[in-house]
Design an enzyme around this catalytic site. Structure first.
Site, mmCIF file in Angstrom:
data_model
loop_
_atom_site.group_PDB
_atom_site.id
_atom_site.type_symbol
_atom_site.label_atom_id
_atom_site.label_comp_id
_atom_site.label_asym_id
_atom_site.label_seq_id
_atom_site.Cartn_x
_atom_site.Cartn_y
_atom_site.Cartn_z
ATOM 1 N N MET A 71 14.895 108.336 -52.442
ATOM 2 C CA MET A 71 14.951 109.901 -51.694
ATOM 3 C C MET A 71 13.101 109.504 -51.859
ATOM 4 O O MET A 71 12.281 109.354 -52.791
ATOM 5 C CB MET A 71 14.581 110.550 -53.197
ATOM 6 N N ALA A 72 12.527 109.781 -50.239
ATOM 7 C CA ALA A 72 11.335 109.672 -49.972
ATOM 8 C C ALA A 72 10.234 110.793 -50.880
ATOM 9 O O ALA A 72 10.893 112.264 -51.387
ATOM 10 C CB ALA A 72 11.138 110.120 -48.741
ATOM 11 N N GLY B 122 26.520 112.642 -52.322
ATOM 12 C CA GLY B 122 27.062 113.416 -52.458
ATOM 13 C C GLY B 122 27.668 114.186 -53.213
ATOM 14 O O GLY B 122 28.614 114.558 -53.510
ATOM 15 N N ARG C 139 20.343 114.107 -55.871
ATOM 16 C CA ARG C 139 19.301 115.703 -56.417
ATOM 17 C C ARG C 139 20.300 115.626 -57.536
ATOM 18 O O ARG C 139 19.354 116.073 -58.093
ATOM 19 C CB ARG C 139 19.998 116.424 -55.467
ATOM 20 N N HIS D 242 27.341 108.865 -47.102
ATOM 21 C CA HIS D 242 27.080 110.576 -47.817
ATOM 22 C C HIS D 242 27.865 111.156 -46.849
ATOM 23 O O HIS D 242 27.740 111.310 -45.193
ATOM 24 C CB HIS D 242 25.334 110.872 -46.932
ATOM 25 N N CYS E 4 19.215 109.856 -42.807
ATOM 26 C CA CYS E 4 17.624 110.558 -42.707
ATOM 27 C C CYS E 4 18.430 111.829 -41.288
ATOM 28 O O CYS E 4 18.800 111.406 -40.267
ATOM 29 C CB CYS E 4 16.586 109.750 -42.224
#
Ligand SMILES: Cc1cc2nc3c(=O)[nH]c(=O)nc-3n(C[C@H](O)[C@H](O)[C@H](O)COP(=O)(O)O)c2cc1C
Length: 385
Positions: A23-24, A211, A235, A179, A107
């Site tokens: 995660m950037a 996901g 997340r 994902h 992305c």
């Protein structure tokens, strides 16, 4: 439930079969250490662009930092040009910068897809295959496994995941992560675990499912539903690095799950901020700025840690503006340590949940699947976008 085995990535065996998603702006060395302190798995660093690496961009080189005890060291590369990607992979292996390379084809941001990169690229199947082959050819003499991470496709009418997974397998990748969303879904709706199951059926190499894993038990459910060889967590761990302790317990068949009090969350927040300060101090030209930069980087995590806890707006705002660890300590001291974990926050989405949107693509992109011309201007020269 399929047999739970360590995830094999080339010569590396990973237990539990858990991957921290790249995660950037998040999965830097400090955050990865915080998560690694909780449990086993493989923890991928922030995305690095191949062009920036080949050009020896100083910021990019600083981002490639791993702890001495980080094994395997996992690096994600973003590229669109097979030659530049191969050159970047050669730098990684010659300078021994990482033990595993993941390639980003997921992305969805317009800046990337409008130039044919990220989630747009697998549609150009010949270019995709060339790129993956080039990376594998450059990495394999050093025994460094290459994996790809992708989405289902551009949108429901332009799905690519099975074909791209087979092409990546043919090119010699060690695993494929999916994902379960299209680029046009961005982070909206729910991830399609049936698509992940379909990919698992289609491939012989390990498949990783990604996901909407918000809790450790979601990971077990995903494995049961899809048969995947490992899970990728994005997340769900934002503001909850202890999810990796829960995942380790879950994969080892243990029932315990962490429900930290606000006092325990405050200790984790302090540890996170401290690790970021260490990271920014080590990398800084001016070490005196390290504390401020580390604290600034920490600010984005505050709301995630406090999600669901009854903490007033003013205290939240102050925490999200800290400039020093002393300030952080002072503010954390104002929290009620006995406050129990908010059960309503369990299983809830966190982080990005934006709406679906049009996928911006280069002119004529969809019309010519077999064109393998490298798209112009798609090799970004900075990292972490
Ligand atoms: C803030 C943020 C930054 C991300 N950066 C990257 C990235 O650099 N490379 C990548 O492959 N995916 C990136 N992703 C996508 C995640 O790796 C993951 O695929 C996605 O969040 C879905 O998993 P989740 O439902 O567990 O969050 C990013 C996601 C978020 C929320």
């Amino acid at each position: 439930m399929p047999a739970l085995r360590p995830l094999t990535l080339g010569q590396h065996q990973v237990w539990p079969p858990v991957v921290l998603a790249p995660m950037a702006g998040i999965t830097n060395i400090g955050f990865r250490r915080l998560c690694r302190e909780q449990g086993g798995g493989i923890y991928v660093c922030e995305m690095i662009t191949t062009r920036a690496l080949v050009e020896r961009n100083p910021k990019t080189l600083r981002m490639i930092a791993f702890g001495d005890d980080e094994k395997p060291r996992s690096l994600q590369l973003y590229g669109t040009d097979p030659e530049i990607t191969a050159a970047a992979v050669r730098i990684v292996v010659e300078r021994n910068l990482a033990d595993h390379i993941d390639l980003n084809f997921g992305c969805p941001v317009p800046k990337v897809t409008r130039r044919g990169g990220g989630a747009a690229l697998p549609w150009r199947r010949r270019l995709f295959a060339r790129l993956v082959r080039a990376a594998v050819a450059a990495a394999s003499p050093a025994g460094v496994p290459v994996t790809v991470k992708m989405r289902k496709g551009i949108d429901d009418d332009h799905l690519t995941y099975v074909e791209a997974g087979l092409a990546a397998q043919e090119a010699g990748v060690a695993a494929v992560a999916l994902h379960g969303r299209t680029a046009s879904q961005r982070y909206s709706g729910t991830a399609d675990w049936d698509a992940i199951a379909t990919l698992k059926q289609a491939l012989d190499v390990p498949v990783l499912g990604n996901g909407d894993i918000w809790e450790a038990d979601d990971a077990l459910r995903m494995v049961a539903h899809t048969g995947v060889d490992g899970v990728v967590i994005g997340r769900g761990c934002l503001g909850r690095p202890w999810l990796f302790a829960d995942l380790e317990a879950a994969f080892n068949g243990r029932p315990e799950r962490r429900l930290p009090t606000l006092g325990e969350v405050a200790v984790t927040m302090r540890r996170h901020a401290e690790l970021l300060v260490d990271q920014f101090t080590a990398g800084a030209r001016n070490p005196a700025r390290g504390e401020r930069d580390g604290c600034t980087d920490f600010r984005k995590h505050v709301a995630w840690y406090l999600k669901g806890f009854p903490v007033g707006g003013e205290l939240r705002r102050s925490l999200a503006m800290i400039e020093s660890l002393a300030q952080l300590d002072d503010l954390l001291g104002k929290l009620d340590p006995a406050e129990p974990f908010p059960m309503a926050a369990l299983g809830q989405p966190r982080g990005r949940t934006n709406s679906p949107g049009k996928v911006f693509l280069p002119e004529g992109w969809l019309a010519s699947r077999d064109d393998d011309t490298v798209p112009e201007g798609a090799e970004m020269d900075d990292s972490g976008g």
